[in-house]
Motif scaffolding. Structure first.
Motif, short mmCIF file in Angstrom:
data_model
loop_
_atom_site.label_atom_id
_atom_site.label_comp_id
_atom_site.label_asym_id
_atom_site.label_seq_id
_atom_site.Cartn_x
_atom_site.Cartn_y
_atom_site.Cartn_z
N GLN A 81 -32.49 28.18 -20.26
CA GLN A 81 -32.43 27.14 -21.29
C GLN A 81 -31.99 27.69 -22.64
O GLN A 81 -31.57 26.92 -23.51
CB GLN A 81 -33.77 26.45 -21.41
N MET A 82 -32.07 28.99 -22.81
CA MET A 82 -31.61 29.62 -24.05
C MET A 82 -30.08 29.74 -24.10
O MET A 82 -29.53 30.05 -25.14
CB MET A 82 -32.23 31.02 -24.20
N LEU A 83 -29.42 29.47 -22.98
CA LEU A 83 -27.96 29.60 -22.92
C LEU A 83 -27.22 28.37 -23.44
O LEU A 83 -26.02 28.44 -23.67
CB LEU A 83 -27.51 29.86 -21.47
N TYR A 84 -27.91 27.25 -23.59
CA TYR A 84 -27.23 26.01 -23.97
C TYR A 84 -28.10 25.12 -24.84
O TYR A 84 -29.31 25.28 -24.93
CB TYR A 84 -26.79 25.23 -22.73
N GLU A 85 -27.42 24.16 -25.49
CA GLU A 85 -28.08 23.11 -26.25
C GLU A 85 -27.72 21.79 -25.58
O GLU A 85 -26.54 21.47 -25.44
CB GLU A 85 -27.58 23.12 -27.70
N ASP A 86 -28.72 21.06 -25.13
CA ASP A 86 -28.49 19.81 -24.40
C ASP A 86 -28.24 18.69 -25.40
O ASP A 86 -29.10 18.36 -26.21
CB ASP A 86 -29.69 19.48 -23.52
N LEU A 87 -27.05 18.08 -25.35
CA LEU A 87 -26.68 17.00 -26.25
C LEU A 87 -26.65 15.66 -25.52
O LEU A 87 -26.18 14.66 -26.08
CB LEU A 87 -25.29 17.28 -26.86
N THR A 88 -27.16 15.60 -24.29
CA THR A 88 -27.15 14.39 -23.49
C THR A 88 -28.06 13.35 -24.13
O THR A 88 -29.23 13.64 -24.42
CB THR A 88 -27.65 14.68 -22.06
N PRO A 89 -27.55 12.13 -24.36
CA PRO A 89 -28.43 11.09 -24.93
C PRO A 89 -29.50 10.69 -23.92
O PRO A 89 -29.26 10.65 -22.72
CB PRO A 89 -27.48 9.93 -25.23
N VAL A 90 -30.69 10.38 -24.43
CA VAL A 90 -31.80 9.99 -23.57
C VAL A 90 -31.54 8.59 -23.04
O VAL A 90 -31.25 7.67 -23.79
CB VAL A 90 -33.13 10.03 -24.35
N SER A 91 -31.67 8.44 -21.73
CA SER A 91 -31.41 7.16 -21.08
C SER A 91 -32.69 6.36 -20.97
O SER A 91 -33.74 6.88 -20.59
CB SER A 91 -30.83 7.41 -19.68
N GLU A 92 -32.63 5.06 -21.28
CA GLU A 92 -33.80 4.20 -21.17
C GLU A 92 -34.13 3.92 -19.72
O GLU A 92 -35.28 3.72 -19.38
CB GLU A 92 -33.56 2.88 -21.90
N ALA A 93 -33.16 3.90 -18.85
CA ALA A 93 -33.40 3.62 -17.43
C ALA A 93 -34.25 4.71 -16.80
O ALA A 93 -35.02 4.44 -15.89
CB ALA A 93 -32.07 3.49 -16.69
N LYS A 94 -34.16 5.92 -17.30
CA LYS A 94 -34.92 7.03 -16.75
C LYS A 94 -36.40 6.89 -17.10
O LYS A 94 -37.26 7.32 -16.35
CB LYS A 94 -34.37 8.34 -17.31
N GLU A 95 -36.71 6.30 -18.25
CA GLU A 95 -38.08 6.17 -18.70
C GLU A 95 -38.80 4.98 -18.06
O GLU A 95 -40.01 4.91 -18.11
CB GLU A 95 -38.11 6.04 -20.22
N PHE A 96 -38.09 4.04 -17.49
CA PHE A 96 -38.70 2.85 -16.92
C PHE A 96 -39.43 3.18 -15.62
O PHE A 96 -38.88 3.79 -14.72
CB PHE A 96 -37.62 1.79 -16.64
N VAL A 97 -40.72 2.79 -15.56
CA VAL A 97 -41.51 2.99 -14.36
C VAL A 97 -42.05 1.63 -13.94
O VAL A 97 -42.81 1.00 -14.68
CB VAL A 97 -42.70 3.96 -14.62
N PRO A 98 -41.65 1.12 -12.75
CA PRO A 98 -42.15 -0.19 -12.32
C PRO A 98 -43.64 -0.14 -12.05
O PRO A 98 -44.17 0.85 -11.53
CB PRO A 98 -41.36 -0.47 -11.05
N GLN A 99 -44.33 -1.21 -12.40
CA GLN A 99 -45.76 -1.26 -12.20
C GLN A 99 -46.10 -2.06 -10.96
O GLN A 99 -45.42 -3.01 -10.60
CB GLN A 99 -46.44 -1.89 -13.41
N SER A 100 -47.20 -1.69 -10.33
CA SER A 100 -47.70 -2.40 -9.16
C SER A 100 -48.32 -3.71 -9.65
O SER A 100 -49.08 -3.71 -10.63
CB SER A 100 -48.73 -1.55 -8.43
N PRO A 101 -48.05 -4.83 -9.01
CA PRO A 101 -48.52 -6.11 -9.53
C PRO A 101 -50.04 -6.27 -9.53
O PRO A 101 -50.60 -6.85 -10.44
CB PRO A 101 -47.86 -7.14 -8.62
N LYS A 102 -50.75 -5.77 -8.54
CA LYS A 102 -52.19 -5.99 -8.44
C LYS A 102 -53.03 -4.80 -8.90
O LYS A 102 -54.13 -4.97 -9.36
CB LYS A 102 -52.56 -6.32 -6.99
N PHE A 103 -52.51 -3.59 -8.71
CA PHE A 103 -53.30 -2.41 -8.99
C PHE A 103 -52.66 -1.60 -10.11
O PHE A 103 -51.96 -0.64 -9.87
CB PHE A 103 -53.43 -1.54 -7.72
#
Length: 128
Positions: A81-103
């Motif tokens: 990780q010291m070899l590069y700087e990550d400039l990738t924009p953070v994606s909202e789709a990656k953060e979305f976690v579907p919830q279980s309807p009852k539990f």
């Protein structure tokens, strides 16, 4: 004039742990899926050095990376990780976690929950 420190593109992608094997890195570069300073690259032997900007696909995600150092070996992840700087924009789709309807956060229903009828059989096997 001082010569710039460079390394082969496929080797650098492997050193930086973007690909598990060097041959996978070579295939991605040969397939034309890598851009070096906004120019398409088709040869894995192209030299990259500090300050170069790379854009490539990895696991259906487009990565944008600035090369900081060339590296001398394929070391552990913190070293890579010291070899590069990550400039990738953070994606909202990656953060979305579907919830279980009852539990909500309760996990798998117990035998008692199933017996008492908190869930109908139709709800229990939905999305399965």
């Amino acid at each position: 004039m001082e010569k710039r420190d460079t390394i082969r593109l496929d080797k650098w992608l492997w050193y930086a742990r973007f690909f598990k094997t060097r041959s996978l890195a070579t295939k991605v570069v040969s397939g034309g899926n890598v851009r070096l300073n906004s120019n398409k690259v088709a040869k894995p032997s192209v030299a990259v050095g500090a300050g170069d900007l790379l854009v490539f696909t990895q696991a259906k995600e487009v990565k944008t990376v600035r090369v900081i150092a060339c590296g001398t070996r394929r070391g552990p992840a913190p070293e890579a990780q010291m070899l590069y700087e990550d400039l990738t924009p953070v994606s909202e789709a990656k953060e979305f976690v579907p919830q279980s309807p009852k539990f909500e956060g309760k996990g798998r229903p117990t035998k008692k929950d199933r017996r008492t009828g908190l869930l109908s059989p139709k709800d229990m096997f939905r999305d399965a």
